[in-house]
Design an enzyme around this catalytic site. Structure first.
Site, PDB file in Angstrom:
ATOM      1  CD  GLU A  47     -30.664   0.401  -4.080  1.00  0.00           C
ATOM      2  OE1 GLU A  47     -31.607   1.501  -3.758  1.00  0.00           O
ATOM      3  OE2 GLU A  47     -30.798  -0.355  -5.024  1.00  0.00           O
ATOM      4  NE  ARG A 104      -3.369   4.114   2.765  1.00  0.00           N
ATOM      5  CZ  ARG A 104      -3.763   3.170   3.549  1.00  0.00           C
ATOM      6  NH1 ARG A 104      -2.639   2.779   4.390  1.00  0.00           N
ATOM      7  NH2 ARG A 104      -5.079   3.057   3.871  1.00  0.00           N
ATOM      8  CE  LYS A 202       8.086   3.424   3.895  1.00  0.00           C
ATOM      9  NZ  LYS A 202       6.881   3.607   4.378  1.00  0.00           N
ATOM     10  NE  ARG A 204       5.200   0.461   1.870  1.00  0.00           N
ATOM     11  CZ  ARG A 204       4.606   0.746   3.067  1.00  0.00           C
ATOM     12  NH1 ARG A 204       3.956  -0.210   3.273  1.00  0.00           N
ATOM     13  NH2 ARG A 204       4.942   1.746   3.608  1.00  0.00           N
ATOM     14  CB  THR A 235      -1.761  -1.488  10.364  1.00  0.00           C
ATOM     15  OG1 THR A 235      -0.507  -1.484   9.601  1.00  0.00           O
ATOM     16  CG2 THR A 235      -2.735  -1.979   9.542  1.00  0.00           C
TER      17      THR A 235
END
Length: 326
Positions: A47, A104, A202, A204, A235
Site C-alpha cells: 500500500e 494501447r 504489417k 499482427r 520490445t
C-alpha cells in the site's frame, strides 16, 4: 455592501510522484519554481501513503507522473496524490502524464476484453482531476475518454527539429511503421520540407502481444535516409522488423524517431544489433544506464511540458504551441 470583495490570488504548485523525479525537477526548473515537498512511501504489504508538507488550499495543482515500470504502482500513487489534493481543497487539479499507461488498450479487439485506457481516464476523474495533459497518446481518441479538458501535446517538433538539423542535407523519406500512423507521418513530412511518404504494411496476431510481421514497404525509399516514426518503442520487435524491410528495399539508412522509450525485455539488444542507424527518443520515461546504448539519443521533454503548464495556468493557448494542430 453585503459582500466581502477580494481579488482572487492564483498560485501554481507543482507535484511529483516517485516514478521519474528527474523529469519533474527539470520541469520545475524551467518554470522557475520548486516541487512541493511530499512525503510518500510504500508499506510492507504494497500500500502507498502520500502526504504534502505544505498547504495546497486554493492552488492550481499540476501533478506529474510517468507511468513507467512498475506501472500499476505509479498509477495508484498518482491517483492518491490527486485524491489528497482534492481533500486538501486545491482549486484546480491538472494531471500531467508524459506517458499515459494502458493507452494501447483503447478499444476491444475481441469479446470480453476491457477498454483499459477509458478506465484510467475514469479513475483520474473520480479521484478529482479537472484536466489532463498528455504527450503523444497512442491514439487521439483517448482524449474523448476523459470527461473534461485534455491537452494533447506532441513531441514531433522536438524530434523533427533534431532530425532536420542532423540529416537535413540528405535525401529523406518519412516512413510510418503501419498504415494507422500515416497522419502523423504526414505532419513529419511537412516539417521536413515535404519529404516523400511511405508505410510498412504489417499484420499482427491479436492473441500474441508485441509481435507483428512486416510484409512489404508501400512507397519509394530507395537511396534515401528513412525516418521511421512511431509513438513508442516497447520490445522493439515491430520497429526492427520494419527497419529490415525498409533496408531490403534499398534505403540508404533508417533512423528511428519515437516519443516514448519503454525499452522492455529484448528491446535494447534488438536495437543495438539492428540495421537502424540511430534511435531518437525523448525522456518522457526514465531510462536507466543499463538500458542505454551507442545508437540511442535522448531529447529533453521538460521544455514542452513546462510551456504547456504555463499556458494552462495563465489561461493561454496550448494549441498555439503547435501552429493550431494540437
Amino acid at each position: 455592501m453585503s459582500a466581502i470583495r477580494r481579488k482572487p490570488k492564483r498560485h501554481l504548485m507543482l507535484f511529483s510522484g516517485r516514478a521519474h523525479p528527474a523529469l519533474a525537477q527539470a520541469v520545475a526548473a524551467d518554470l522557475g519554481t520548486e516541487l512541493v515537498p511530499t512525503q510518500a512511501y510504500t508499506f510492507a504489504n504494497g500500500e502507498i501513503y502520500v502526504r504534502y508538507e505544505e498547504s495546497v488550499r486554493g492552488c492550481d495543482a499540476f501533478v506529474i507522473q510517468s507511468h513507467t515500470e512498475p506501472i500499476n504502482e505509479w498509477i495508484m500513487e498518482q491517483l492518491l496524490m490527486v485524491d489528497a489534493l482534492k481533500r486538501a481543497s486545491a482549486k484546480r487539479i491538472t494531471v500531467v502524464l508524459p506517458f499515459y499507461g494502458y493507452a494501447r488498450q483503447d478499444k476491444k479487439h475481441r469479446g470480453r476484453e476491457p477498454i483499459s485506457a477509458r478506465l484510467i481516464a475514469d479513475l483520474f476523474r473520480t479521484a478529482g482531476a479537472d484536466r489532463l495533459i498528455a504527450v503523444d497518446l497512442h491514439t487521439a481518441q483517448i482524449q474523448g475518454f476523459f470527461d473534461g479538458p485534455v491537452d494533447h501535446l506532441m513531441a514531433l517538433p522536438i524530434l523533427a527539429d533534431y532530425v532536420a538539423a542532423k540529416y537535413g542535407d540528405h535525401k529523406l523519406a518519412v516512413v510510418s511503421p503501419d498504415a494507422g500512423r500515416i497522419k502523423v507521418a504526414e505532419q513529419w513530412s511537412a516539417r521536413l520540407g515535404g519529404a516523400p511518404l511511405a508505410f510498412v504494411h504489417k499484420t499482427r496476431d491479436i492473441t500474441r502481444p508485441n509481435e507483428s510481421v512486416a510484409n512489404r514497404v508501400v512507397g519509394s525509399v530507395k537511396g534515401r535516409i528513412c525516418i521511421l516514426v512511431d509513438d513508442m518503442i516497447d520490445t522493439a520487435g515491430t520497429i526492427t522488423k520494419a527497419a529490415d524491410a525498409i533496408m531490403a528495399e534499398g534505403a540508404a539508412g533508417v533512423v528511428v524517431a519515437a516519443t516514448h522509450a519503454i525499452l522492455s525485455g529484448p528491446a535494447v539488444d534488438r536495437l543495438r544489433t539492428s540495421t537502424v542507424k540511430e534511435v531518437i527518443v525523448t525522456d518522457t520515461l526514465p531510462i536507466v544506464p543499463s538500458r542505454m546504448f551507442d545508437k540511442l539519443t535522448i531529447l529533453p521533454i521538460a521544455p514542452l511540458l513546462s510551456r504547456a503548464i504555463r499556458e494552462v495556468f495563465e489561461d493561454g493557448s496550448v494549441t498555439s504551441m503547435f501552429n493550431g494542430h494540437a
